[in-house]
Design a protein around this motif. Structure first.
Motif, mmCIF file in Angstrom:
data_model
loop_
_atom_site.group_PDB
_atom_site.id
_atom_site.type_symbol
_atom_site.label_atom_id
_atom_site.label_comp_id
_atom_site.label_asym_id
_atom_site.label_seq_id
_atom_site.Cartn_x
_atom_site.Cartn_y
_atom_site.Cartn_z
ATOM 1 N N HIS A 85 0.733 -1.229 -0.017
ATOM 2 C CA HIS A 85 -0.095 -0.009 -0.151
ATOM 3 C C HIS A 85 0.795 1.316 0.193
ATOM 4 O O HIS A 85 0.410 2.312 0.465
ATOM 5 C CB HIS A 85 -1.025 0.000 1.299
ATOM 6 C CG HIS A 85 -1.937 -1.135 1.225
ATOM 7 N ND1 HIS A 85 -2.864 -1.383 0.374
ATOM 8 C CD2 HIS A 85 -1.632 -2.244 1.985
ATOM 9 C CE1 HIS A 85 -3.321 -2.607 0.615
ATOM 10 N NE2 HIS A 85 -2.800 -3.013 1.630
ATOM 11 N N ILE A 86 1.785 1.303 -0.554
ATOM 12 C CA ILE A 86 2.767 2.318 -0.676
ATOM 13 C C ILE A 86 2.434 3.326 -2.153
ATOM 14 O O ILE A 86 2.294 2.633 -3.162
ATOM 15 C CB ILE A 86 4.312 1.919 -1.079
ATOM 16 C CG1 ILE A 86 4.838 1.297 0.508
ATOM 17 C CG2 ILE A 86 5.053 3.335 -1.200
ATOM 18 C CD1 ILE A 86 6.272 0.630 0.315
ATOM 19 N N PRO A 87 1.972 4.569 -1.970
ATOM 20 C CA PRO A 87 1.688 5.141 -2.977
ATOM 21 C C PRO A 87 2.614 5.199 -4.144
ATOM 22 O O PRO A 87 3.842 5.542 -3.936
ATOM 23 C CB PRO A 87 1.149 6.617 -2.610
ATOM 24 C CG PRO A 87 1.266 6.493 -1.197
ATOM 25 C CD PRO A 87 1.906 5.188 -0.756
ATOM 26 N N ILE A 88 2.380 5.099 -5.499
ATOM 27 C CA ILE A 88 3.215 4.840 -6.681
ATOM 28 C C ILE A 88 2.468 5.950 -7.573
ATOM 29 O O ILE A 88 1.352 5.942 -7.988
ATOM 30 C CB ILE A 88 3.480 3.599 -7.410
ATOM 31 C CG1 ILE A 88 3.763 2.726 -6.405
ATOM 32 C CG2 ILE A 88 4.157 3.843 -8.551
ATOM 33 C CD1 ILE A 88 3.732 1.292 -6.882
ATOM 34 N N ILE A 89 3.550 7.004 -8.107
ATOM 35 C CA ILE A 89 2.984 8.149 -8.902
ATOM 36 C C ILE A 89 4.043 8.464 -9.922
ATOM 37 O O ILE A 89 4.936 7.526 -10.011
ATOM 38 C CB ILE A 89 2.917 9.577 -8.338
ATOM 39 C CG1 ILE A 89 4.072 9.860 -7.699
ATOM 40 C CG2 ILE A 89 1.673 9.453 -7.236
ATOM 41 C CD1 ILE A 89 4.214 11.357 -7.119
ATOM 42 N N ASP A 90 3.836 9.071 -10.807
ATOM 43 C CA ASP A 90 4.467 9.210 -12.183
ATOM 44 C C ASP A 90 5.393 10.981 -11.763
ATOM 45 O O ASP A 90 4.984 11.518 -11.124
ATOM 46 C CB ASP A 90 3.844 9.331 -13.390
ATOM 47 C CG ASP A 90 4.642 9.547 -14.700
ATOM 48 O OD1 ASP A 90 5.036 10.642 -15.151
ATOM 49 O OD2 ASP A 90 4.927 8.459 -15.075
#
Length: 437
Positions: A85-90
């Motif tokens: 549940h670690i946020p992943i973004i660009d």
């Protein structure tokens, strides 16, 4: 906040530099070797990194992760991060948090670079403090470390739009949706289109969306939305000129705007003019700046006429739709150089065009069977090679003065070349050699 960046290329390094500038605890991890120029930047800015593999515990200690656009969601590391549940973004999403100027975003399967460059050219010529970034040149994040701009013109790929959460352009342009990169999207154009349409995710009535109303996927999506930006439909040109009318801006774009070949480039120019007008440029400024724009390398780029035969480098055409536009740009007989790494292409849409316009096909790739099989029923001469010099010599032996040799591969370049630029540059160099000789 602890930020971990997966990938040490242009996007990842740019994000790391911006994070460092913002006082964020940042770490870069790359499964491969980080290119020397990017590694030097990380070292000079005292940004810790690892290469040649990932340290799982270090990455999973992150509060947020930025992944390189080239890393697909199905990658093991990405799946593990999601399980935790670690946020992943660009990088685009991250950079937008710190951009104070207005964003003009351009996406689409084809024409992004030409349209983005032309919008930038129009705004820059008008004296706007504008930057060009994204999928071309500097990453958006690195651009923000250099200066603060009034406008950011961003070319965005589908890969870059996968990680959008709150990113919101003031003006967005979706040029087209045609099959491309389907190997990344389970060979489903619907999944690919969904990512492209992510550009609209946070846009509201005060924002502007420029699109092609003949694109069924886009129009169906718009009809299903309750909140939309102000819409600006631009039809693909069907006559020798495109009439542009937008409030005080009214003029015609000729058949070859800004010295660019093809109806597709008239469409790109019309989109660019629309965006520039929405950004506040007067019509006289646009009309004066348009003719001064030169086309980009590797996009229907004329590169000489050995033996009186015009040679065009269209190496950037790595899908069927882009090659279709290229073939339709000429009335002369074409010797077509095609091939490379097939990206899940269906060649049937090209059959009638090739039958009408192509004199012979030169297949340039390590594996040419798909192209040979697709076009063999047309009865055209088909030559196979995995050598560019041989391909050009074969084409010159077939062509006659006044005809065209067109490198428009419809495939990726990585079987024989570093990238499409390498393929195009080698083509130009070898054409020049034959002019000298």
């Amino acid at each position: 906040m602890r930020l971990v960046i997966l990938g040490g290329g242009e996007s990842g390094t740019g994000a790391a530099l911006l994070a460092k500038q913002q006082g964020i605890d940042v770490f870069v991890s790359d499964a491969a070797t980080i290119p020397a120029d990017y590694k030097d930047l990380l070292i000079n800015h005292q940004i810790p990194f690892e290469e040649g593999g990932h340290t799982i515990a270090t990455i999973q200690s992150a509060d947020e992760v930025i992944k390189s656009p080239g890393i697909p969601d199905k990658a093991i590391m990405v799946r593990q991060l999601r399980d935790h549940h670690i946020p992943i973004i660009d990088e685009i999403e991250f950079a937008a948090r710190y951009a104070t100027g207005k964003i003009i975003a351009i996406t689409g399967s084809n024409g992004k670079s030409t349209t983005a460059h032309l919008i930038y050219h129009l705004l820059h010529t008008a004296g706007y403090h504008v930057a060009l970034a994204g999928n071309i040149g500097y990453s958006f994040a690195k651009c923000l470390t250099k200066s603060s701009y009034d406008y950011y013109v961003l070319e965005l790929s589908s890969f870059q739009l996968e990680g959008i959460r709150y990113f919101k352009p003031a003006i967005a342009c979706l040029l087209n949706i045609t099959p491309d990169h389907l190997d990344r999207y389970h060979y489903a154009i619907e999944a690919y289109a969904k990512v492209k349409l992510n550009i609209l995710r946070n846009m509201g009535p005060l924002d502007h969306f420029i699109y092609n109303p003949s694109d069924a996927i886009t129009t169906q999506y718009l009809q299903a939305q309750q909140v939309l930006p102000t819409l600006h439909p631009i039809d693909f040109p069907s006559t020798d000129s495109s009439n542009f009318n937008k409030e005080s801006c009214s003029f015609a774009i000729s058949k070859s705007p800004a010295a660019l070949l093809g109806d597709h480039n008239r469409y790109n120019a019309t989109v660019a003019v629309t965006a520039a007008t929405l950004a506040g440029l007067p019509s006289e400024t646009i009309a004066a700046a348009l003719p001064k724009f030169c086309g980009l390398p590797h996009r229907l780029e004329w590169c000489g006429a050995p033996q009186g035969i015009d040679c065009y480098n269209d190496s950037k055409s790595t899908n069927i739709a882009s090659t279709t536009a290229a073939l339709l740009s000429f009335s002369q007989p074409i010797i077509w150089i095609a091939g490379g790494i097939d990206k899940g292409n269906t060649y049937s849409p090209l059959l009638p065009i090739v039958k009408e316009r192509v004199k012979a096909i030169i297949c340039l790739g390590k594996e040419n069977s798909a192209i040979v099989k697709a076009f063999y029923p047309l009865g055209l001469p088909i030559h196979e090679t995995d050598n560019l010099s041989s391909a050009i010599d074969s084409a010159l032996s077939i062509a006659r003065p006044g005809e065209v040799i067109l490198l428009s591969p419809a495939c990726a370049s990585f079987d024989l070349f570093k990238n499409f630029e390498d393929r195009g540059n080698q083509f130009k160099d070898k054409v020049k050699e034959r002019i000298k000789n």
